[in-house]
Scaffold this motif. Structure first.
Motif, PDB file in Angstrom:
ATOM      1  N   ILE A   1      66.395 -49.817 -14.943  1.00 22.07           N
ATOM      2  CA  ILE A   1      67.860 -50.209 -14.682  1.00 22.07           C
ATOM      3  C   ILE A   1      68.046 -51.387 -13.946  1.00 22.07           C
ATOM      4  CG2 ILE A   1      68.502 -48.584 -12.836  1.00 22.07           C
ATOM      5  CD1 ILE A   1      70.901 -47.766 -14.886  1.00 22.07           C
ATOM      6  N   THR A   2      69.258 -52.091 -14.268  1.00 18.87           N
ATOM      7  CA  THR A   2      69.662 -52.874 -13.371  1.00 18.87           C
ATOM      8  C   THR A   2      71.336 -52.801 -13.141  1.00 18.87           C
ATOM      9  OG1 THR A   2      68.273 -54.813 -14.249  1.00 18.87           O
ATOM     10  CG2 THR A   2      70.157 -55.506 -13.207  1.00 18.87           C
ATOM     11  N   ILE A   3      71.519 -52.689 -11.916  1.00 16.90           N
ATOM     12  CA  ILE A   3      72.917 -52.174 -11.584  1.00 16.90           C
ATOM     13  C   ILE A   3      73.381 -53.034 -10.230  1.00 16.90           C
ATOM     14  CG2 ILE A   3      72.260 -50.273 -10.029  1.00 16.90           C
ATOM     15  CD1 ILE A   3      75.135 -50.535 -12.340  1.00 16.90           C
ATOM     16  N   HIS A   4      74.557 -53.501 -10.258  1.00 19.03           N
ATOM     17  CA  HIS A   4      74.968 -54.270  -8.968  1.00 19.03           C
ATOM     18  C   HIS A   4      75.759 -53.058  -8.075  1.00 19.03           C
ATOM     19  CE1 HIS A   4      77.034 -56.721  -6.235  1.00 19.03           C
ATOM     20  NE2 HIS A   4      76.413 -57.764  -6.590  1.00 19.03           N
ATOM     21  N   SER A   5      75.294 -53.149  -6.950  1.00 18.74           N
ATOM     22  CA  SER A   5      75.903 -51.958  -5.830  1.00 18.74           C
ATOM     23  C   SER A   5      77.288 -52.089  -5.679  1.00 18.74           C
ATOM     24  CB  SER A   5      75.262 -52.354  -4.414  1.00 18.74           C
ATOM     25  OG  SER A   5      75.460 -53.474  -4.099  1.00 18.74           O
ATOM     26  N   LYS A   6      78.113 -52.913  -6.003  1.00 21.59           N
ATOM     27  CA  LYS A   6      79.560 -52.798  -6.071  1.00 21.59           C
ATOM     28  C   LYS A   6      79.970 -51.843  -6.857  1.00 21.59           C
ATOM     29  CE  LYS A   6      80.794 -57.646  -5.144  1.00 21.59           C
ATOM     30  NZ  LYS A   6      81.199 -59.021  -5.601  1.00 21.59           N
TER      31      LYS A   6
ATOM     32  N   THR B   1      68.741 -58.150  -4.922  1.00 22.23           N
ATOM     33  CA  THR B   1      68.955 -59.498  -5.008  1.00 22.23           C
ATOM     34  C   THR B   1      70.687 -59.399  -4.993  1.00 22.23           C
ATOM     35  OG1 THR B   1      66.905 -60.090  -6.156  1.00 22.23           O
ATOM     36  CG2 THR B   1      68.254 -61.760  -5.758  1.00 22.23           C
ATOM     37  N   ASN B   2      70.759 -60.226  -3.660  1.00 20.86           N
ATOM     38  CA  ASN B   2      72.476 -60.386  -3.814  1.00 20.86           C
ATOM     39  C   ASN B   2      73.261 -59.152  -4.133  1.00 20.86           C
ATOM     40  OD1 ASN B   2      71.977 -62.803  -2.512  1.00 20.86           O
ATOM     41  ND2 ASN B   2      71.875 -63.609  -4.563  1.00 20.86           N
ATOM     42  N   GLY B   3      72.959 -57.900  -3.789  1.00 20.46           N
ATOM     43  CA  GLY B   3      73.436 -56.761  -4.275  1.00 20.46           C
ATOM     44  C   GLY B   3      73.416 -56.241  -5.613  1.00 20.46           C
ATOM     45  N   GLU B   4      72.425 -56.810  -6.509  1.00 19.95           N
ATOM     46  CA  GLU B   4      71.963 -56.351  -7.731  1.00 19.95           C
ATOM     47  C   GLU B   4      70.726 -55.573  -7.457  1.00 19.95           C
ATOM     48  OE1 GLU B   4      72.880 -58.178 -11.536  1.00 19.95           O
ATOM     49  OE2 GLU B   4      70.823 -58.888 -11.272  1.00 19.95           O
ATOM     50  N   LEU B   5      70.526 -54.365  -7.709  1.00 19.52           N
ATOM     51  CA  LEU B   5      69.476 -53.657  -7.825  1.00 19.52           C
ATOM     52  C   LEU B   5      68.806 -53.501  -9.030  1.00 19.52           C
ATOM     53  CD1 LEU B   5      67.836 -51.759  -6.117  1.00 19.52           C
ATOM     54  CD2 LEU B   5      69.345 -49.767  -6.924  1.00 19.52           C
ATOM     55  N   ASP B   6      67.292 -53.707  -9.056  1.00 21.48           N
ATOM     56  CA  ASP B   6      66.514 -53.674 -10.311  1.00 21.48           C
ATOM     57  C   ASP B   6      65.548 -52.613  -9.803  1.00 21.48           C
ATOM     58  OD1 ASP B   6      67.615 -55.895 -11.852  1.00 21.48           O
ATOM     59  OD2 ASP B   6      66.376 -57.183 -10.753  1.00 21.48           O
ATOM     60  N   VAL B   7      65.358 -51.541 -10.956  1.00 26.03           N
ATOM     61  CA  VAL B   7      64.411 -50.483 -10.629  1.00 26.03           C
ATOM     62  C   VAL B   7      63.323 -50.712 -11.797  1.00 26.03           C
ATOM     63  CG1 VAL B   7      64.102 -48.145 -10.342  1.00 26.03           C
ATOM     64  CG2 VAL B   7      66.043 -49.105  -9.602  1.00 26.03           C
ATOM     65  N   ASP B   8      62.138 -51.036 -11.418  1.00 27.94           N
ATOM     66  CA  ASP B   8      60.855 -50.806 -12.533  1.00 27.94           C
ATOM     67  C   ASP B   8      60.113 -50.073 -12.217  1.00 27.94           C
ATOM     68  OD1 ASP B   8      62.510 -53.544 -13.079  1.00 27.94           O
ATOM     69  OD2 ASP B   8      60.715 -54.629 -12.202  1.00 27.94           O
ATOM     70  N   LYS B   9      59.679 -49.435 -13.426  1.00 26.44           N
ATOM     71  CA  LYS B   9      58.682 -48.382 -13.510  1.00 26.44           C
ATOM     72  C   LYS B   9      57.362 -49.106 -13.717  1.00 26.44           C
ATOM     73  CE  LYS B   9      57.429 -44.000 -15.429  1.00 26.44           C
ATOM     74  NZ  LYS B   9      58.027 -43.087 -16.665  1.00 26.44           N
ATOM     75  N   ILE B  10      56.052 -48.786 -12.876  1.00 27.91           N
ATOM     76  CA  ILE B  10      54.774 -49.421 -13.129  1.00 27.91           C
ATOM     77  C   ILE B  10      53.928 -48.323 -13.474  1.00 27.91           C
ATOM     78  CG2 ILE B  10      53.106 -50.747 -12.270  1.00 27.91           C
ATOM     79  CD1 ILE B  10      55.358 -52.094 -10.486  1.00 27.91           C
TER      80      ILE B  10
END
Length: 173
Positions: A96-101, A77-86
């Motif tokens: 983790i949540t990290i901005h691509s910048k 979302t707008n450069g911010e990457l959320d990775v979820d494990k299901i």
């Protein structure tokens, strides 16, 4: 311009996970036979509790084996990457949540840039990839809370294009 991309990959089970699953059910069978023998010999009065104990044992084995069923969801979302494990389509955990910048390195796993990176220099390596030859694995290196982290994942081409908007020097062409 707002951007939103979701993508989900199912992690392919490794051979060791399949062997572990089989061994867990064999162990559950052996333990249930031992419990049955102990109850029959030492506690014949508690014989009515045997089916419940065996059912609980196999349910526990099922839960452990089900934890090997893993999917990863990437939400950009707008450069911010959320990775979820299901896990087993029931339990969701934000990895983790990290901005691509904040990416300091990005590329395909196995390329020249990846080969120069030493595993020892990372505080954490997060493998959120499908472990499949169908999906191309990418890596992203960044700092979070003062720790150098490497994320291995399977972004779509649209995600890579959005990363390129936010950090063109790192992503490149």
């Amino acid at each position: 311009m707002d951007s939103f991309v979701e993508y989900m990959v199912k992690q392919k089970k490794k051979g060791i996970a399949i062997v572990k699953s089989i061994l867990i059910f064999i162990a559950a069978l052996i333990v249930s036979l031992l419990i049955a023998a102990i109850i029959l010999v030492f506690f014949p009065v508690a014989l009515s509790a045997l089916p419940l104990a065996v059912a609980a044992l196999f349910y526990g084995a099922y839960r452990v084996v089900a934890s090997y069923d893993v999917e990863f969801e990437y939400i950009l979302t707008n450069g911010e990457l959320d990775v979820d494990k299901i896990t087993h389509r029931k339990k969701r955990k934000r990895m983790i949540t990290i901005h691509s910048k904040s990416f300091i390195a990005f590329g395909k796993v196995g390329d020249a840039g990846d080969e120069r990176l030493d595993k020892k220099e990372f505080a954490r390596i997060i493998d959120a990839s499908a472990n499949s030859s169908v999906h191309q694995d990418y890596y992203a290196v960044f700092f979070k809370n003062g720790q150098k982290i490497k994320l291995i994942f399977n972004p779509t081409q649209k995600m890579i294009d959005i990363f390129r908007v936010y950090c063109p020097r790192v992503i490149g062409e």
